[in-house]
Design a protein around this motif. Structure first.
Motif, PDB file in Angstrom:
ATOM      1  N   MET A   1       0.599  -1.273  -0.003  1.00  0.00           N
ATOM      2  CA  MET A   1       0.117   0.147   0.109  1.00  0.00           C
ATOM      3  C   MET A   1       0.645   0.729   0.090  1.00  0.00           C
ATOM      4  N   CYS A   2       1.865   1.333   1.082  1.00  0.00           N
ATOM      5  CA  CYS A   2       2.928   2.577   0.694  1.00  0.00           C
ATOM      6  C   CYS A   2       3.779   2.189   0.590  1.00  0.00           C
ATOM      7  N   SER A   3       5.071   3.218   0.400  1.00  0.00           N
ATOM      8  CA  SER A   3       6.586   3.031   0.942  1.00  0.00           C
ATOM      9  C   SER A   3       6.931   3.609   1.841  1.00  0.00           C
ATOM     10  N   SER A   4       8.083   2.976   2.726  1.00  0.00           N
ATOM     11  CA  SER A   4       8.390   3.923   3.838  1.00  0.00           C
ATOM     12  C   SER A   4      10.274   3.442   3.977  1.00  0.00           C
ATOM     13  N   SER A   5      10.657   4.398   4.304  1.00  0.00           N
ATOM     14  CA  SER A   5      11.668   4.229   4.732  1.00  0.00           C
ATOM     15  C   SER A   5      12.179   4.113   5.913  1.00  0.00           C
ATOM     16  N   LEU A   6      13.643   3.575   6.369  1.00  0.00           N
ATOM     17  CA  LEU A   6      14.249   3.835   7.353  1.00  0.00           C
ATOM     18  C   LEU A   6      13.657   5.560   8.338  1.00  0.00           C
ATOM     19  N   SER A   7      13.992   5.850   7.743  1.00  0.00           N
ATOM     20  CA  SER A   7      13.843   7.714   8.283  1.00  0.00           C
ATOM     21  C   SER A   7      12.668   7.589   8.672  1.00  0.00           C
ATOM     22  N   GLY A   8      11.356   7.331   8.767  1.00  0.00           N
ATOM     23  CA  GLY A   8      10.192   7.235   9.312  1.00  0.00           C
ATOM     24  C   GLY A   8       9.270   8.326   8.540  1.00  0.00           C
ATOM     25  N   LYS A   9       9.778   8.382   7.165  1.00  0.00           N
ATOM     26  CA  LYS A   9       9.161   9.308   5.776  1.00  0.00           C
ATOM     27  C   LYS A   9       7.953   8.122   4.931  1.00  0.00           C
ATOM     28  N   ILE A  10       7.202   8.550   5.001  1.00  0.00           N
ATOM     29  CA  ILE A  10       6.041   7.261   4.304  1.00  0.00           C
ATOM     30  C   ILE A  10       5.011   8.271   3.132  1.00  0.00           C
ATOM     31  N   THR A  11       5.012   8.075   2.189  1.00  0.00           N
ATOM     32  CA  THR A  11       4.024   8.176   0.817  1.00  0.00           C
ATOM     33  C   THR A  11       3.534   7.292   0.499  1.00  0.00           C
ATOM     34  N   PHE A  12       1.779   8.120   0.475  1.00  0.00           N
ATOM     35  CA  PHE A  12       0.989   7.358  -0.113  1.00  0.00           C
ATOM     36  C   PHE A  12       0.973   7.393  -1.316  1.00  0.00           C
ATOM     37  N   PRO A  13       0.318   6.121  -2.190  1.00  0.00           N
ATOM     38  CA  PRO A  13       0.673   5.872  -3.455  1.00  0.00           C
ATOM     39  C   PRO A  13      -0.926   6.595  -3.769  1.00  0.00           C
ATOM     40  N   SER A  14      -0.824   7.012  -5.346  1.00  0.00           N
ATOM     41  CA  SER A  14      -1.707   7.464  -5.625  1.00  0.00           C
ATOM     42  C   SER A  14      -2.974   5.964  -6.292  1.00  0.00           C
ATOM     43  N   LYS A  15      -2.116   4.966  -6.399  1.00  0.00           N
ATOM     44  CA  LYS A  15      -2.780   3.835  -6.931  1.00  0.00           C
ATOM     45  C   LYS A  15      -2.147   2.559  -6.362  1.00  0.00           C
ATOM     46  N   ASP A  16      -2.637   1.412  -6.584  1.00  0.00           N
ATOM     47  CA  ASP A  16      -2.885  -0.034  -6.103  1.00  0.00           C
ATOM     48  C   ASP A  16      -1.797  -0.658  -6.728  1.00  0.00           C
ATOM     49  N   SER A  17      -1.273  -1.504  -6.160  1.00  0.00           N
ATOM     50  CA  SER A  17      -0.518  -2.326  -6.837  1.00  0.00           C
ATOM     51  C   SER A  17      -0.673  -2.563  -8.347  1.00  0.00           C
ATOM     52  N   THR A  18      -2.194  -3.290  -9.299  1.00  0.00           N
ATOM     53  CA  THR A  18      -2.873  -3.191  -9.696  1.00  0.00           C
ATOM     54  C   THR A  18      -3.621  -2.512 -11.161  1.00  0.00           C
ATOM     55  N   GLY A  19      -3.019  -0.869 -10.304  1.00  0.00           N
ATOM     56  CA  GLY A  19      -2.926  -0.121 -10.612  1.00  0.00           C
ATOM     57  C   GLY A  19      -4.291   1.253 -10.878  1.00  0.00           C
ATOM     58  N   ARG A  20      -5.008   0.032  -9.826  1.00  0.00           N
ATOM     59  CA  ARG A  20      -6.333   0.658  -8.974  1.00  0.00           C
ATOM     60  C   ARG A  20      -6.613   2.019  -8.450  1.00  0.00           C
ATOM     61  N   THR A  21      -7.334   3.422  -8.887  1.00  0.00           N
ATOM     62  CA  THR A  21      -7.266   4.212  -7.983  1.00  0.00           C
ATOM     63  C   THR A  21      -7.320   4.291  -6.274  1.00  0.00           C
ATOM     64  N   ILE A  22      -6.368   4.032  -5.565  1.00  0.00           N
ATOM     65  CA  ILE A  22      -7.413   4.423  -3.792  1.00  0.00           C
ATOM     66  C   ILE A  22      -7.587   5.788  -3.533  1.00  0.00           C
ATOM     67  N   THR A  23      -8.749   5.552  -3.048  1.00  0.00           N
ATOM     68  CA  THR A  23      -9.469   6.404  -2.686  1.00  0.00           C
ATOM     69  C   THR A  23      -9.957   7.027  -0.948  1.00  0.00           C
ATOM     70  N   ALA A  24      -8.933   5.758  -0.105  1.00  0.00           N
ATOM     71  CA  ALA A  24      -9.489   5.680   1.225  1.00  0.00           C
ATOM     72  C   ALA A  24      -8.228   5.427   1.883  1.00  0.00           C
ATOM     73  N   LEU A  25      -8.220   5.625   3.024  1.00  0.00           N
ATOM     74  CA  LEU A  25      -6.958   5.627   4.078  1.00  0.00           C
ATOM     75  C   LEU A  25      -8.226   5.061   5.007  1.00  0.00           C
ATOM     76  N   GLY A  26      -7.570   4.017   5.689  1.00  0.00           N
ATOM     77  CA  GLY A  26      -8.095   3.336   6.270  1.00  0.00           C
ATOM     78  C   GLY A  26      -7.148   3.452   7.963  1.00  0.00           C
ATOM     79  N   ASN A  27      -7.529   2.816   8.773  1.00  0.00           N
ATOM     80  CA  ASN A  27      -6.832   2.749  10.535  1.00  0.00           C
ATOM     81  C   ASN A  27      -5.101   1.958  10.651  1.00  0.00           C
ATOM     82  N   LEU A  28      -4.866   2.568  10.004  1.00  0.00           N
ATOM     83  CA  LEU A  28      -3.321   1.952   9.556  1.00  0.00           C
ATOM     84  C   LEU A  28      -2.594   1.534  10.894  1.00  0.00           C
ATOM     85  N   GLY A  29      -2.991   0.984  12.050  1.00  0.00           N
ATOM     86  CA  GLY A  29      -3.351   0.619  13.602  1.00  0.00           C
ATOM     87  C   GLY A  29      -1.786   0.790  13.894  1.00  0.00           C
ATOM     88  N   GLU A  30      -1.124   0.055  14.640  1.00  0.00           N
ATOM     89  CA  GLU A  30      -0.128   0.477  15.247  1.00  0.00           C
ATOM     90  C   GLU A  30       1.043   0.527  14.081  1.00  0.00           C
TER      91      GLU A  30
END
Length: 108
Positions: A1-30
């Motif tokens: 769903m998202c890419s992350s680095s050791l620095s704690g920075k995260i980028t939320f993509p616009s599409k999932d791995s199948t190319g569908r547009t992502i429209t919601a961000l749910g509870n990411l939990g711990e």
């Protein structure tokens, strides 16, 4: 769903791995508790940030939305509650129609 680095920075993509547009961000939990910076891509079409999506993350200090992001309509209850170090929200979209109870409670 998202890419992350050791620095704690995260980028939320616009599409999932199948190319569908992502429209919601749910509870990411711990898994979100080490994120320090959250970035949404310029072509992001998120309509909803769900309840407690980033709740209780004392490491999060910056959220970046692209300029002219007009798709975001809903921020769920307690989405950013108790983010005690959240110091910057850049380009909070004007398109937001609903902000749930306590969404930014206990944030600076």
């Amino acid at each position: 769903m998202c890419s992350s680095s050791l620095s704690g920075k995260i980028t939320f993509p616009s599409k999932d791995s199948t190319g569908r547009t992502i429209t919601a961000l749910g509870n990411l939990g711990e898994s979100q508790s080490l994120i320090t910076h959250a970035f949404f891509l310029a072509d992001a079409k998120y309509e909803l940030i769900g309840e407690r999506a980033f709740a209780n993350n004392s490491n999060l200090n910056l959220i970046y939305f692209p300029e002219n992001m007009d798709s975001l309509k809903y921020i769920g209850a307690s989405a950013f509650v108790n983010n005690t170090n959240l110091s910057q929200i850049i380009n909070l979209p004007n398109s937001i129609e609903y902000v749930g109870d306590s969404s930014f409670f206990w944030c600076p």
